[in-house]
Design a protein around this motif. Structure first.
Motif, PDB file in Angstrom:
ATOM      1  N   ASP A 182     -26.690 -35.440  46.052  1.00  0.00           N
ATOM      2  CA  ASP A 182     -27.764 -34.933  45.193  1.00  0.00           C
ATOM      3  C   ASP A 182     -27.198 -34.301  43.921  1.00  0.00           C
ATOM      4  O   ASP A 182     -27.754 -34.484  42.837  1.00  0.00           O
ATOM      5  CB  ASP A 182     -28.608 -33.898  45.947  1.00  0.00           C
ATOM      6  CG  ASP A 182     -29.401 -34.527  47.076  1.00  0.00           C
ATOM      7  OD1 ASP A 182     -29.705 -35.739  46.976  1.00  0.00           O
ATOM      8  OD2 ASP A 182     -29.721 -33.815  48.044  1.00  0.00           O
ATOM      9  N   ASP A 197     -27.861 -35.527  40.143  1.00  0.00           N
ATOM     10  CA  ASP A 197     -28.323 -34.661  39.052  1.00  0.00           C
ATOM     11  C   ASP A 197     -27.407 -34.768  37.838  1.00  0.00           C
ATOM     12  O   ASP A 197     -27.870 -34.826  36.693  1.00  0.00           O
ATOM     13  CB  ASP A 197     -28.413 -33.207  39.526  1.00  0.00           C
ATOM     14  CG  ASP A 197     -29.530 -32.993  40.530  1.00  0.00           C
ATOM     15  OD1 ASP A 197     -30.445 -33.840  40.595  1.00  0.00           O
ATOM     16  OD2 ASP A 197     -29.480 -31.983  41.253  1.00  0.00           O
ATOM     17  N   HIS A 198     -26.075 -34.777  38.081  1.00  0.00           N
ATOM     18  CA  HIS A 198     -25.118 -34.935  36.979  1.00  0.00           C
ATOM     19  C   HIS A 198     -25.339 -36.265  36.261  1.00  0.00           C
ATOM     20  O   HIS A 198     -25.306 -36.338  35.034  1.00  0.00           O
ATOM     21  CB  HIS A 198     -23.677 -34.863  37.485  1.00  0.00           C
ATOM     22  CG  HIS A 198     -23.240 -33.502  37.941  1.00  0.00           C
ATOM     23  ND1 HIS A 198     -23.348 -32.382  37.165  1.00  0.00           N
ATOM     24  CD2 HIS A 198     -22.689 -33.078  39.114  1.00  0.00           C
ATOM     25  CE1 HIS A 198     -22.881 -31.332  37.819  1.00  0.00           C
ATOM     26  NE2 HIS A 198     -22.489 -31.725  39.009  1.00  0.00           N
ATOM     27  N   LYS A 237     -28.153 -38.053  36.160  1.00  0.00           N
ATOM     28  CA  LYS A 237     -29.414 -38.005  35.403  1.00  0.00           C
ATOM     29  C   LYS A 237     -29.221 -37.288  34.077  1.00  0.00           C
ATOM     30  O   LYS A 237     -29.727 -37.722  33.043  1.00  0.00           O
ATOM     31  CB  LYS A 237     -30.501 -37.300  36.225  1.00  0.00           C
ATOM     32  CG  LYS A 237     -31.061 -38.130  37.343  1.00  0.00           C
ATOM     33  CD  LYS A 237     -32.085 -37.331  38.122  1.00  0.00           C
ATOM     34  CE  LYS A 237     -32.482 -38.030  39.402  1.00  0.00           C
ATOM     35  NZ  LYS A 237     -33.327 -37.190  40.246  1.00  0.00           N
TER      36      LYS A 237
END
Length: 202
Positions: free
Chosen positions: A59, A63-64, A66
């Motif tokens: 996750d 996130d990184h 995105k």
């Protein structure tokens, strides 16, 4: 002096931090060894848990990724804006020799000839990135006029009696960044409605 590499510096740093860490744990987290061991284990477990959540979690990497993709998308939008600007500038038809500005009837800063030098009272230049003060969209300057040059009906609609003085101020043609979600691709606006984004130029 012997050569010290990064691994050696890390080892030295860990060794030097061990004594203050041990002193801190003994002073604040109990006097006997059993309590200190429990506190140390809790600290190590919390550090490891934080590390795994930040670097070993899918996750966190998602996130990184995105965040990186959103930055890349912004760069791509600016790149497309630059390409569109260059195509517009270099692809425009050049004026035939002997024609002048009056015979070409160029409107909205779409001049077909090079105007050089630029008058000193024209504050901004082609290639500067702007933000519209009132509407908030961003774009790049692709042309300028010393005063508004547009069909008379457009000028009457854009500048009612209260805004007539704006017609005689410098106007700029703006290639709008489509990432703003603004419906138009270009705009023709007076100098007073422009804020320049410093340090960013096409």
């Amino acid at each position: 002096m012997p050569h010290v590499n990064a691994a050696a510096l890390l080892q030295i740093g860990m060794l030097l931090s061990a004594l203050p860490a041990q002193y801190f744990i003994s002073q604040w987290y109990g006097t006997d060894s059993a309590q200190r061991i429990q506190v140390t284990e809790r600290l190590l477990i919390s550090c490891w848990s934080s590390f795994t959540k930040s670097y070993l979690s899918l996750d966190a990497w998602a996130d990184h990724l995105k965040l990186w993709l959103s930055k890349t998308r912004t760069c791509l939008n600016i790149g497309l804006l630059i390409l569109h600007c260059r195509y517009w500038y270099y692809g425009e038809k050049k004026i035939k020799s002997g024609e002048n500005e009056e015979t070409t009837h160029s409107y909205f800063a779409e001049s077909t000839y090079v105007r050089s030098p630029k008058p000193e009272y024209i504050q901004f230049s082609v290639g500067q990135v702007i933000v519209h003060k009132r509407l908030g969209y961003s774009g790049v300057i692709v042309g300028w006029d010393t005063k508004a040059k547009a069909p008379e009906e457009w000028l009457q609609r854009k500048y009612p009696a209260a805004k007539q003085d704006l017609k005689d101020t410098p106007h700029y043609r703006i290639l709008i960044n489509k990432a703003n979600g603004f419906g138009e691709s270009t705009a023709y606006i007076p100098e007073q409605e422009i804020t320049i984004i410093m340090g960013l130029e096409v």
